[in-house]
Design an enzyme around this catalytic site. Sequence first.
Site, PDB file in Angstrom:
ATOM      1  CD  GLU A   1       9.698  13.137  11.734  1.00  0.00           C
ATOM      2  OE1 GLU A   1       8.554  12.675  11.888  1.00  0.00           O
ATOM      3  OE2 GLU A   1      10.607  12.531  11.157  1.00  0.00           O
TER       4      GLU A   1
ATOM      5  CE  LYS B   1      -1.885   2.815   2.865  1.00  0.00           C
ATOM      6  NZ  LYS B   1      -1.831   4.020   2.021  1.00  0.00           N
TER       7      LYS B   1
ATOM      8  CB  CYS C   1      13.155   9.190   8.242  1.00  0.00           C
ATOM      9  SG  CYS C   1      14.241   8.009   7.416  1.00  0.00           S
TER      10      CYS C   1
ATOM     11  CD  GLU D   1      13.096   0.700   7.604  1.00  0.00           C
ATOM     12  OE1 GLU D   1      12.792   1.398   6.622  1.00  0.00           O
ATOM     13  OE2 GLU D   1      13.946  -0.203   7.556  1.00  0.00           O
TER      14      GLU D   1
HETATM   15  P1  NAD Z   1       2.418   8.422   7.680  1.00  0.00           P
HETATM   16  O1  NAD Z   1       2.634   7.643   8.921  1.00  0.00           O
HETATM   17  O2  NAD Z   1       1.432   9.522   7.718  1.00  0.00           O
HETATM   18  O3  NAD Z   1       1.930   7.472   6.483  1.00  0.00           O
HETATM   19  C1  NAD Z   1       2.700   6.374   6.063  1.00  0.00           C
HETATM   20  C2  NAD Z   1       1.776   5.319   5.483  1.00  0.00           C
HETATM   21  O4  NAD Z   1       0.943   4.819   6.520  1.00  0.00           O
HETATM   22  C3  NAD Z   1       0.863   5.808   4.379  1.00  0.00           C
HETATM   23  O5  NAD Z   1       0.774   4.813   3.391  1.00  0.00           O
HETATM   24  C4  NAD Z   1      -0.470   5.992   5.093  1.00  0.00           C
HETATM   25  O6  NAD Z   1      -1.584   5.842   4.258  1.00  0.00           O
HETATM   26  C5  NAD Z   1      -0.410   4.851   6.092  1.00  0.00           C
HETATM   27  N1  NAD Z   1      -1.235   5.033   7.286  1.00  0.00           N
HETATM   28  C6  NAD Z   1      -1.574   6.209   7.881  1.00  0.00           C
HETATM   29  N2  NAD Z   1      -2.339   5.956   8.984  1.00  0.00           N
HETATM   30  C7  NAD Z   1      -2.461   4.605   9.061  1.00  0.00           C
HETATM   31  C8  NAD Z   1      -3.126   3.726   9.968  1.00  0.00           C
HETATM   32  N3  NAD Z   1      -3.812   4.186  11.029  1.00  0.00           N
HETATM   33  N4  NAD Z   1      -3.043   2.393   9.748  1.00  0.00           N
HETATM   34  C9  NAD Z   1      -2.349   1.909   8.698  1.00  0.00           C
HETATM   35  N5  NAD Z   1      -1.718   2.682   7.796  1.00  0.00           N
HETATM   36  C10 NAD Z   1      -1.760   4.018   7.989  1.00  0.00           C
HETATM   37  O7  NAD Z   1       3.848   8.921   7.233  1.00  0.00           O
HETATM   38  P2  NAD Z   1       4.202   9.876   6.021  1.00  0.00           P
HETATM   39  O8  NAD Z   1       3.662  11.234   6.363  1.00  0.00           O
HETATM   40  O9  NAD Z   1       3.808   9.205   4.765  1.00  0.00           O
HETATM   41  O10 NAD Z   1       5.804   9.893   6.065  1.00  0.00           O
HETATM   42  C11 NAD Z   1       6.537  10.785   6.852  1.00  0.00           C
HETATM   43  C12 NAD Z   1       6.954  10.119   8.143  1.00  0.00           C
HETATM   44  O11 NAD Z   1       7.632   8.905   7.857  1.00  0.00           O
HETATM   45  C13 NAD Z   1       7.928  10.948   8.952  1.00  0.00           C
HETATM   46  O12 NAD Z   1       7.610  10.825  10.310  1.00  0.00           O
HETATM   47  C14 NAD Z   1       9.267  10.275   8.666  1.00  0.00           C
HETATM   48  O13 NAD Z   1      10.254  10.477   9.654  1.00  0.00           O
HETATM   49  C15 NAD Z   1       8.858   8.851   8.562  1.00  0.00           C
HETATM   50  N6  NAD Z   1       9.832   8.068   7.801  1.00  0.00           N
HETATM   51  C16 NAD Z   1      10.645   7.206   8.453  1.00  0.00           C
HETATM   52  C17 NAD Z   1      11.609   6.485   7.748  1.00  0.00           C
HETATM   53  C18 NAD Z   1      12.566   5.531   8.421  1.00  0.00           C
HETATM   54  O14 NAD Z   1      13.246   4.794   7.718  1.00  0.00           O
HETATM   55  N7  NAD Z   1      12.664   5.520   9.730  1.00  0.00           N
HETATM   56  C19 NAD Z   1      11.706   6.648   6.378  1.00  0.00           C
HETATM   57  C20 NAD Z   1      10.839   7.546   5.739  1.00  0.00           C
HETATM   58  C21 NAD Z   1       9.899   8.249   6.468  1.00  0.00           C
HETATM   59  O1  6OD Z   2      18.313   4.189   2.265  1.00  0.00           O
HETATM   60  C1  6OD Z   2      17.464   3.462   2.795  1.00  0.00           C
HETATM   61  O2  6OD Z   2      17.467   2.231   2.662  1.00  0.00           O
HETATM   62  C2  6OD Z   2      16.426   4.040   3.637  1.00  0.00           C
HETATM   63  N1  6OD Z   2      15.638   3.160   4.286  1.00  0.00           N
HETATM   64  C3  6OD Z   2      16.285   5.378   3.726  1.00  0.00           C
HETATM   65  C4  6OD Z   2      15.313   6.004   4.503  1.00  0.00           C
HETATM   66  C5  6OD Z   2      15.097   7.326   4.386  1.00  0.00           C
HETATM   67  C6  6OD Z   2      14.078   7.978   5.129  1.00  0.00           C
HETATM   68  O3  6OD Z   2      13.407   8.920   4.739  1.00  0.00           O
END
Ligand code: NAD
Ligand code: 6OD
Length: 505
Positions: free
Chosen positions: A409, A197, A307, A273
Amino acid sequence: MAAGPNSETGMATRAREAAPGIGELPNYVGGRFEVTGSLFDDVTPVSGAVVSRVHEADSALVDAAVHAARGAFESAWRPMPTAKRCALLHKVADGIEARFDDFLAAEVADTGKPASIARQIDIPRGAANFRLFANLMETAGTDCFEMDTPDGRGALNYSVREPHGVVGVIAPWNLPLLLLTWKVAPALASGNTVIAKPSEETPVTATLLAEVMDAVGVPPGVFNVVHGFGPNSAGEWLSRHPGIDALTFTGESRTGAAIMKAAADTVKPLSFELGGKNAAVVFADADFDAAIEGTARSVFANCGQVCLCSERVYVERPIFERFVAALKAQAEALVPADPWANDCTLGPLISAEHRTKVLGYYDLAKNEGAEVVTGGGVQDFGDARDAGCYVQPTIWTGLPDSARTVREEVFGPVCHVAPFDSEDEAIARANDSDYGLATAIWTRDLSRAHRVARRIEAGICWVNCWFLRDLRTPFGGVKLSGIGREGGLHSLNFYAEQKNICVKL
Ligand code: NAD
Ligand code: 6OD
């Protein structure tokens, strides 16, 4: 629900003609492109124009995806010899490369990120993820222990990796193809079937990936895409579903908490993550220019929507003033432009909603007493960019460590820079966070670098660099930043149950 023949989705051509205007995006379930009649708009943050109209999966379609994935797991994917499975995954990588421009156009339209970044990072990594895990799967070994037994005959223990079955992949919008394939590739390489998804903000490249899977002959049901949102939509339904055997998620920490609750009754393995409030620690002996260049990238790359971005920068006092001035110059040299412009180094934020959130933090910082070194609002371009979700790259100083803007964040092109006087103080302040994803340490003193890295509470510590990725290394965070590690063998260990077999000799 009606089925569209695979050859008629026509996305490739439309994407090449440069989105916006990709058309309607179907789901992909059991090898068929499925429309539902319930459509939502996918808009580009560059102008607010509609990129695609997306068919939202209803719960019956999610059920159908789970059913198809289960059938494909039993009948096609698990029985397939590893070498054949991995050869198919290399073909998927070939297919991404063959349609590079389609993926690029789609990713740029959906995210608004500079095309140069998507060209160098996002799309190549989409293909590289498949190659890495296909190669690894063919070479990875498992444990083997000979043991003594009281009768002197001994026993042999060996372990095998068994795929879970059906894996759910829920992905975010910031690096859509990169982060989706980072999970889909090892899940498939391990012998699972997958329901992906993508984020509702960036659904196009996941559907292009389905087209590639379809074209290269990945058996129907092995890879499925369902479009939708989180609560009371595909995200939540996948999380709750008893037919999903393991779930991997990248996104916000509070979404991770909601998914954990939804998944609790079915006790499925979870890999998370999540978010970060990453610290950079710059010592006075650092290579100043390298530290400035690296820190500027770590704050402003992808408009701060990575992130791993640094939102807290701690700088040793003797170089503090000079560092702030140099970082300000870097921020002010960024070029907010159309993402296809050659000189664009700063795209818009992902959406109007996210821009409102980021600007809320810009205001909050002022109320919390920040000195705004640069930025702090929106640009007034007087041209087409005013319709996009651009914000000024922003630097704050003077906030207390207790300020919300130093603790929460933001996920935008912004950081707070604070001076420190000792190594212990820098470590304590870097660790004073609910998050623990990544840290960048800048120093020429390698003993100190090792010492500080060991004491930092984060899953990833970069020394004199940032976002330098070896895909075999463990990737993940501590505290609110996640659960588990992915990357190389760590991924193979998450996407499989390890079974020990003990044979009495
Ligand atoms: P988000 O949590 O809003 O959404 C991510 C996904 O989860 C989307 O597909 C969304 O539709 C789905 N989702 C939302 N609510 C849900 C629920 N209740 N149940 C199941 N699925 C649900 O995140 P975002 O805004 O898309 O991305 C930004 C965030 O992601 C930031 O906090 C960023 O730090 C984090 N992030 C972390 C990493 C990592 O590797 N640690 C990498 C990229 C982004
Ligand atoms: O490089 C990657 O494999 C990875 N997971 C990056 C994540 C970036 C977060 O926004």
